[in-house]
Scaffold this motif. Structure first.
Motif, PDB file in Angstrom:
ATOM      1  N   MET A   1       0.996  -1.177   0.241  1.00  0.00           N
ATOM      2  CA  MET A   1      -0.562  -0.351   0.073  1.00  0.00           C
ATOM      3  C   MET A   1       0.814   0.946   0.116  1.00  0.00           C
ATOM      4  N   PRO A   2       0.307   1.501  -0.792  1.00  0.00           N
ATOM      5  CA  PRO A   2       1.195   3.515  -1.335  1.00  0.00           C
ATOM      6  C   PRO A   2       1.365   3.915   0.338  1.00  0.00           C
ATOM      7  N   ALA A   3       2.409   5.162   0.810  1.00  0.00           N
ATOM      8  CA  ALA A   3       2.424   5.483   2.084  1.00  0.00           C
ATOM      9  C   ALA A   3       1.200   6.814   2.434  1.00  0.00           C
ATOM     10  N   ALA A   4       1.071   7.067   1.114  1.00  0.00           N
ATOM     11  CA  ALA A   4       0.269   8.296   0.878  1.00  0.00           C
ATOM     12  C   ALA A   4      -1.104   7.388   1.316  1.00  0.00           C
ATOM     13  N   LEU A   5      -1.496   6.233   1.249  1.00  0.00           N
ATOM     14  CA  LEU A   5      -3.005   5.952   1.961  1.00  0.00           C
ATOM     15  C   LEU A   5      -3.105   5.264   2.956  1.00  0.00           C
ATOM     16  N   THR A   6      -2.617   5.751   4.096  1.00  0.00           N
ATOM     17  CA  THR A   6      -1.782   4.745   5.795  1.00  0.00           C
ATOM     18  C   THR A   6      -3.114   5.799   6.483  1.00  0.00           C
ATOM     19  N   MET A   7      -3.289   4.304   6.608  1.00  0.00           N
ATOM     20  CA  MET A   7      -5.095   3.877   7.700  1.00  0.00           C
ATOM     21  C   MET A   7      -5.090   5.313   8.177  1.00  0.00           C
ATOM     22  N   GLN A   8      -5.876   6.024   8.860  1.00  0.00           N
ATOM     23  CA  GLN A   8      -6.507   6.815  10.064  1.00  0.00           C
ATOM     24  C   GLN A   8      -7.659   6.417  11.219  1.00  0.00           C
ATOM     25  N   ARG A   9      -7.337   6.559  12.182  1.00  0.00           N
ATOM     26  CA  ARG A   9      -8.158   6.633  12.945  1.00  0.00           C
ATOM     27  C   ARG A   9      -9.145   8.238  13.311  1.00  0.00           C
ATOM     28  N   VAL A  10      -9.605   8.267  12.809  1.00  0.00           N
ATOM     29  CA  VAL A  10     -10.639   9.782  13.110  1.00  0.00           C
ATOM     30  C   VAL A  10     -11.983   9.090  13.968  1.00  0.00           C
ATOM     31  N   ARG A  11     -11.569  10.686  15.154  1.00  0.00           N
ATOM     32  CA  ARG A  11     -12.476  10.436  16.288  1.00  0.00           C
ATOM     33  C   ARG A  11     -12.751  12.325  16.802  1.00  0.00           C
ATOM     34  N   THR A  12     -13.780  11.552  17.536  1.00  0.00           N
ATOM     35  CA  THR A  12     -14.372  13.110  17.989  1.00  0.00           C
ATOM     36  C   THR A  12     -13.886  13.622  19.681  1.00  0.00           C
ATOM     37  N   ASP A  13     -14.529  14.565  20.057  1.00  0.00           N
ATOM     38  CA  ASP A  13     -13.240  14.514  20.795  1.00  0.00           C
ATOM     39  C   ASP A  13     -13.446  13.912  22.400  1.00  0.00           C
ATOM     40  N   VAL A  14     -15.220  13.160  22.336  1.00  0.00           N
ATOM     41  CA  VAL A  14     -15.646  12.291  23.601  1.00  0.00           C
ATOM     42  C   VAL A  14     -15.840  11.274  22.146  1.00  0.00           C
ATOM     43  N   ASP A  15     -15.038   9.973  22.521  1.00  0.00           N
ATOM     44  CA  ASP A  15     -14.977   8.242  21.778  1.00  0.00           C
ATOM     45  C   ASP A  15     -16.272   7.431  22.337  1.00  0.00           C
ATOM     46  N   PRO A  16     -17.498   7.791  22.423  1.00  0.00           N
ATOM     47  CA  PRO A  16     -17.836   6.202  22.827  1.00  0.00           C
ATOM     48  C   PRO A  16     -17.810   4.981  22.697  1.00  0.00           C
ATOM     49  N   PHE A  17     -17.066   5.366  21.381  1.00  0.00           N
ATOM     50  CA  PHE A  17     -16.337   3.517  20.937  1.00  0.00           C
ATOM     51  C   PHE A  17     -15.585   3.305  21.249  1.00  0.00           C
ATOM     52  N   GLU A  18     -14.777   3.884  22.551  1.00  0.00           N
ATOM     53  CA  GLU A  18     -13.735   3.798  22.427  1.00  0.00           C
ATOM     54  C   GLU A  18     -13.973   2.039  23.635  1.00  0.00           C
ATOM     55  N   PRO A  19     -14.528   1.971  25.018  1.00  0.00           N
ATOM     56  CA  PRO A  19     -14.545   1.017  25.331  1.00  0.00           C
ATOM     57  C   PRO A  19     -14.714   0.076  23.760  1.00  0.00           C
ATOM     58  N   PHE A  20     -15.066  -0.386  23.256  1.00  0.00           N
ATOM     59  CA  PHE A  20     -15.530  -1.539  22.213  1.00  0.00           C
ATOM     60  C   PHE A  20     -14.525  -2.049  21.084  1.00  0.00           C
ATOM     61  N   ALA A  21     -13.776  -1.035  21.628  1.00  0.00           N
ATOM     62  CA  ALA A  21     -12.337  -1.810  20.176  1.00  0.00           C
ATOM     63  C   ALA A  21     -12.708  -1.868  19.261  1.00  0.00           C
ATOM     64  N   LEU A  22     -13.060  -0.420  18.500  1.00  0.00           N
ATOM     65  CA  LEU A  22     -13.506  -0.075  17.324  1.00  0.00           C
ATOM     66  C   LEU A  22     -13.427   1.394  17.009  1.00  0.00           C
ATOM     67  N   SER A  23     -12.890   1.996  16.072  1.00  0.00           N
ATOM     68  CA  SER A  23     -12.622   3.263  15.978  1.00  0.00           C
ATOM     69  C   SER A  23     -14.160   3.778  14.824  1.00  0.00           C
ATOM     70  N   GLN A  24     -14.863   5.413  15.496  1.00  0.00           N
ATOM     71  CA  GLN A  24     -15.758   5.729  14.861  1.00  0.00           C
ATOM     72  C   GLN A  24     -15.742   6.383  13.666  1.00  0.00           C
ATOM     73  N   ALA A  25     -14.080   5.854  13.134  1.00  0.00           N
ATOM     74  CA  ALA A  25     -13.961   6.034  11.660  1.00  0.00           C
ATOM     75  C   ALA A  25     -12.368   5.666  11.238  1.00  0.00           C
ATOM     76  N   ILE A  26     -12.303   5.727   9.893  1.00  0.00           N
ATOM     77  CA  ILE A  26     -11.277   5.554   9.126  1.00  0.00           C
ATOM     78  C   ILE A  26     -10.551   6.042   7.603  1.00  0.00           C
ATOM     79  N   ALA A  27      -9.600   7.303   7.594  1.00  0.00           N
ATOM     80  CA  ALA A  27      -9.895   7.591   6.739  1.00  0.00           C
ATOM     81  C   ALA A  27      -8.754   7.294   5.732  1.00  0.00           C
ATOM     82  N   LEU A  28      -8.768   6.277   5.161  1.00  0.00           N
ATOM     83  CA  LEU A  28      -7.589   6.130   3.642  1.00  0.00           C
ATOM     84  C   LEU A  28      -7.486   6.819   2.936  1.00  0.00           C
ATOM     85  N   GLY A  29      -6.863   7.811   2.642  1.00  0.00           N
ATOM     86  CA  GLY A  29      -6.318   8.603   1.233  1.00  0.00           C
ATOM     87  C   GLY A  29      -7.855  10.550   1.531  1.00  0.00           C
ATOM     88  N   ASP A  30      -8.507  10.259   0.717  1.00  0.00           N
ATOM     89  CA  ASP A  30      -9.441  11.285   0.725  1.00  0.00           C
ATOM     90  C   ASP A  30     -11.447  10.917   1.588  1.00  0.00           C
TER      91      ASP A  30
END
Length: 140
Positions: A1-30
């Motif tokens: 996978m090209p370096a420009a397409l690194t997965m990044q976790r997206v989260r709000t200031d308070v992340d209610p999903f944190e206890p459940f081992a999942l991300s609110q969103a994942i960014a991959l490029g655009d």
């Protein structure tokens, strides 16, 4: 996978999903892949138990917050999947689509499910967005 397409976790200031081992969103490029949003407040409490429209409005609001945290908006959404516990609410879903999205409307799947993560939840929406797609929508 090209370096420009690194997965990044997206989260709000308070992340209610944190206890459940999942991300609110994942960014991959655009691209932004947003986990299912439901009628939950920042502490994970259900909003609007028994009120389908209120729950859907809250879920859309949560979706907007996660999209914004990822540098996108509802105008950038290209695909949604809706999960509802009663297909009898389909007319309300159509009205909600008209309220929160604009032509050309995102591709959409709607699924009736027996239950969602918490017993009082009636509506959940997940989305795929492409940052900047809204600008293209506005011009063409």
């Amino acid at each position: 996978m090209p370096a420009a397409l690194t997965m990044q976790r997206v989260r709000t200031d308070v992340d209610p999903f944190e206890p459940f081992a999942l991300s609110q969103a994942i960014a991959l490029g655009d691209w932004l892949f947003v986990s299912g949003q439901a009628a939950l407040d920042a502490q994970g409490n259900v909003i609007g138990a028994g009120d389908f429209v209120r729950q859907a409005e809250c879920a859309f609001s949560n979706l907007q917050q996660v999209l914004q945290a990822g540098g996108a908006s509802l105008d950038d959404v290209v695909k949604v999947t809706l999960f509802i516990t009663d297909m009898g609410h389909f007319p309300e879903v159509v009205e909600l689509r008209r309220r929160y999205f604009r032509p050309p409307y995102p591709a959409d799947s709607i699924v009736e499910v027996k239950a969602l993560a918490l017993p009082d939840l009636m509506f959940e929406i997940e989305a795929i967005a492409v940052r900047g797609a809204g600008a293209a929508k506005a011009t063409g």
